[in-house]
Design a protein around this motif. Sequence first.
Motif, mmCIF file in Angstrom:
data_model
loop_
_atom_site.group_PDB
_atom_site.id
_atom_site.type_symbol
_atom_site.label_atom_id
_atom_site.label_comp_id
_atom_site.label_asym_id
_atom_site.label_seq_id
_atom_site.Cartn_x
_atom_site.Cartn_y
_atom_site.Cartn_z
ATOM 1 N N LEU A 26 0.829 -1.207 0.000
ATOM 2 C CA LEU A 26 0.000 0.000 0.000
ATOM 3 C C LEU A 26 0.865 1.260 0.000
ATOM 4 N N ASP A 27 2.078 1.121 -0.515
ATOM 5 C CA ASP A 27 2.969 2.275 -0.691
ATOM 6 C C ASP A 27 3.187 2.495 -2.186
ATOM 7 N N PRO A 28 2.842 3.689 -2.679
ATOM 8 C CA PRO A 28 3.003 3.955 -4.124
ATOM 9 C C PRO A 28 4.449 3.773 -4.610
ATOM 10 N N GLN A 29 5.430 3.806 -3.686
ATOM 11 C CA GLN A 29 6.823 3.557 -4.091
ATOM 12 C C GLN A 29 7.011 2.133 -4.605
ATOM 13 N N GLY A 30 6.160 1.222 -4.158
ATOM 14 C CA GLY A 30 6.196 -0.150 -4.664
ATOM 15 C C GLY A 30 7.453 -0.934 -4.347
ATOM 16 N N ASN A 31 8.138 -0.585 -3.253
ATOM 17 C CA ASN A 31 9.382 -1.307 -2.928
ATOM 18 C C ASN A 31 9.140 -2.772 -2.578
ATOM 19 N N ALA A 32 8.068 -3.045 -1.846
ATOM 20 C CA ALA A 32 7.780 -4.441 -1.492
ATOM 21 C C ALA A 32 7.478 -5.239 -2.763
ATOM 22 N N THR A 33 6.749 -4.614 -3.672
ATOM 23 C CA THR A 33 6.412 -5.279 -4.942
ATOM 24 C C THR A 33 7.689 -5.682 -5.678
ATOM 25 N N SER A 34 8.609 -4.721 -5.838
ATOM 26 C CA SER A 34 9.813 -5.045 -6.609
ATOM 27 C C SER A 34 10.708 -6.026 -5.863
ATOM 28 N N CYS A 35 10.791 -5.903 -4.521
ATOM 29 C CA CYS A 35 11.634 -6.841 -3.766
ATOM 30 C C CYS A 35 11.084 -8.262 -3.782
ATOM 31 N N LEU A 36 9.787 -8.414 -4.058
ATOM 32 C CA LEU A 36 9.218 -9.770 -4.198
ATOM 33 C C LEU A 36 9.359 -10.265 -5.634
ATOM 34 N N LEU A 73 0.749 -11.557 -3.678
ATOM 35 C CA LEU A 73 0.948 -10.111 -3.608
ATOM 36 C C LEU A 73 -0.206 -9.359 -4.262
ATOM 37 N N ILE A 74 -0.592 -8.251 -3.640
ATOM 38 C CA ILE A 74 -1.316 -7.208 -4.374
ATOM 39 C C ILE A 74 -0.297 -6.091 -4.539
ATOM 40 N N GLY A 75 0.134 -5.875 -5.747
ATOM 41 C CA GLY A 75 1.263 -4.989 -6.002
ATOM 42 C C GLY A 75 0.845 -3.532 -6.147
ATOM 43 N N SER A 76 1.850 -2.655 -6.087
ATOM 44 C CA SER A 76 1.522 -1.240 -6.255
ATOM 45 C C SER A 76 2.515 -0.560 -7.190
ATOM 46 N N ASP A 77 2.082 0.565 -7.713
ATOM 47 C CA ASP A 77 2.970 1.439 -8.483
ATOM 48 C C ASP A 77 2.582 2.884 -8.160
ATOM 49 N N LEU A 78 3.252 3.829 -8.792
ATOM 50 C CA LEU A 78 3.054 5.243 -8.441
ATOM 51 C C LEU A 78 1.613 5.724 -8.592
ATOM 52 N N SER A 79 0.845 5.048 -9.448
ATOM 53 C CA SER A 79 -0.554 5.471 -9.641
ATOM 54 C C SER A 79 -1.340 5.420 -8.331
ATOM 55 N N LEU A 80 -0.875 4.584 -7.387
ATOM 56 C CA LEU A 80 -1.580 4.457 -6.106
ATOM 57 C C LEU A 80 -1.592 5.776 -5.331
ATOM 58 N N ALA A 81 -0.630 6.654 -5.611
ATOM 59 C CA ALA A 81 -0.557 7.936 -4.906
ATOM 60 C C ALA A 81 -1.851 8.745 -5.082
ATOM 61 N N GLU A 82 -2.529 8.560 -6.219
ATOM 62 C CA GLU A 82 -3.795 9.284 -6.446
ATOM 63 C C GLU A 82 -4.842 8.935 -5.387
ATOM 64 N N ARG A 83 -4.804 7.705 -4.906
ATOM 65 C CA ARG A 83 -5.809 7.258 -3.927
ATOM 66 C C ARG A 83 -5.589 7.906 -2.559
ATOM 67 N N ASP A 84 -4.353 8.350 -2.286
ATOM 68 C CA ASP A 84 -4.059 8.938 -0.981
ATOM 69 C C ASP A 84 -4.821 10.240 -0.789
ATOM 70 N N GLY A 85 -5.116 10.907 -1.896
ATOM 71 C CA GLY A 85 -5.837 12.169 -1.799
ATOM 72 C C GLY A 85 -7.307 12.020 -2.157
ATOM 73 N N ASP A 86 -7.793 10.790 -2.200
ATOM 74 C CA ASP A 86 -9.183 10.545 -2.614
ATOM 75 C C ASP A 86 -10.157 11.153 -1.595
ATOM 76 N N GLN A 87 -10.915 12.133 -2.018
ATOM 77 C CA GLN A 87 -11.823 12.828 -1.089
ATOM 78 C C GLN A 87 -13.224 12.225 -1.046
ATOM 79 N N ALA A 88 -13.471 11.187 -1.832
ATOM 80 C CA ALA A 88 -14.821 10.604 -1.877
ATOM 81 C C ALA A 88 -15.247 10.129 -0.484
ATOM 82 N N LEU A 89 -16.493 10.322 -0.158
ATOM 83 C CA LEU A 89 -17.024 9.919 1.144
ATOM 84 C C LEU A 89 -16.809 8.414 1.344
#
Length: 243
Positions: A26-36, A73-89
């Motif tokens: 759940l980190d947009p940096q995706g370090n866990a994804t790449s290390c796996l 794994l559920i992997g991540s990439d930089l696109s995940l950063a958009e979800r951090d600012g998600d204002q939807a209720l």
Amino acid sequence: MGKTTVALGLASAASAAGISTLLIDLDPQGNATSCLGVDPADLEFTANDVLHADAKGVAADAIAPSKWDHISLIGSDLSLAERDGDQALGSEHRLRKALDTDVLGSFELVLIDCQPSVGKLVSNALIASDSVLIVTEPSVSASQGVANVMHTVDTVKELFNPALELLGVILNRVPPRSREAEFRTEELSSALGERLWSPHIPLRTVIAEAQGAREPIHAYGNRAADLISIFDVHLARIMNGGK
Ligand SMILES: Nc1ncnc2c1ncn2[C@@H]1O[C@H](COP(=O)(O)OP(=O)(O)O)[C@@H](O)[C@H]1O
Ligand SMILES: [Mg+2]
């Protein structure tokens, strides 16, 4: 610092023990994804898709095998950063919703690797979890940092997830023979008591080496024997509900 390393060390211990594990990056940096050993470009769906979809059970579609035995794994990439600012209720409930129903049926352990700053992604992780491990290092800001995270955990527990429990605090990146580190460790220990888990994880180059090689630390045998036994102890404690 040191969160992803602890998540990977625990996944390595689980892999060696044959414990079926899902790691959610759940980190947009995706370090866990790449290390796996996973390139997010090869994934059909990532954590961003899971949170964006806002649908019950949708996490199942994003679960992919990693290069490590028994670790999915559920992997991540930089696109995940958009979800951090998600204002939807209610956007902080999406991971829990996505994991609802039978998604986790076959896993004995689910680890969620978080990013450093507390925003919607960390809220999603805390609302979807049964328990939290805080990772810190023996630095000048450690005690304050741990106190801040504990406050966030309390707030999420009170407002959204009464079942949430703080399992403990793991100290990583402990340098050898450092008066300053010893002082900071004492400081943490007197503030946290039993909640500061032992043994602490030393600063060791083999950790960075394993990450660079996308290998579990358990593949390093004698060179990492102390680290392997430390992660085994922490994993056993987690599997035992923190006792
Ligand atoms: N015990 C350790 N010994 C040596 N290097 C470490 C150790 N723990 C973490 N690192 C290194 O420190 C950096 C930050 O660690 P990381 O686990 O990625 O932190 P975070 O996920 O909290 O940002 C990485 O380059 C990692 O390889
Ligand atoms: Mg990280």
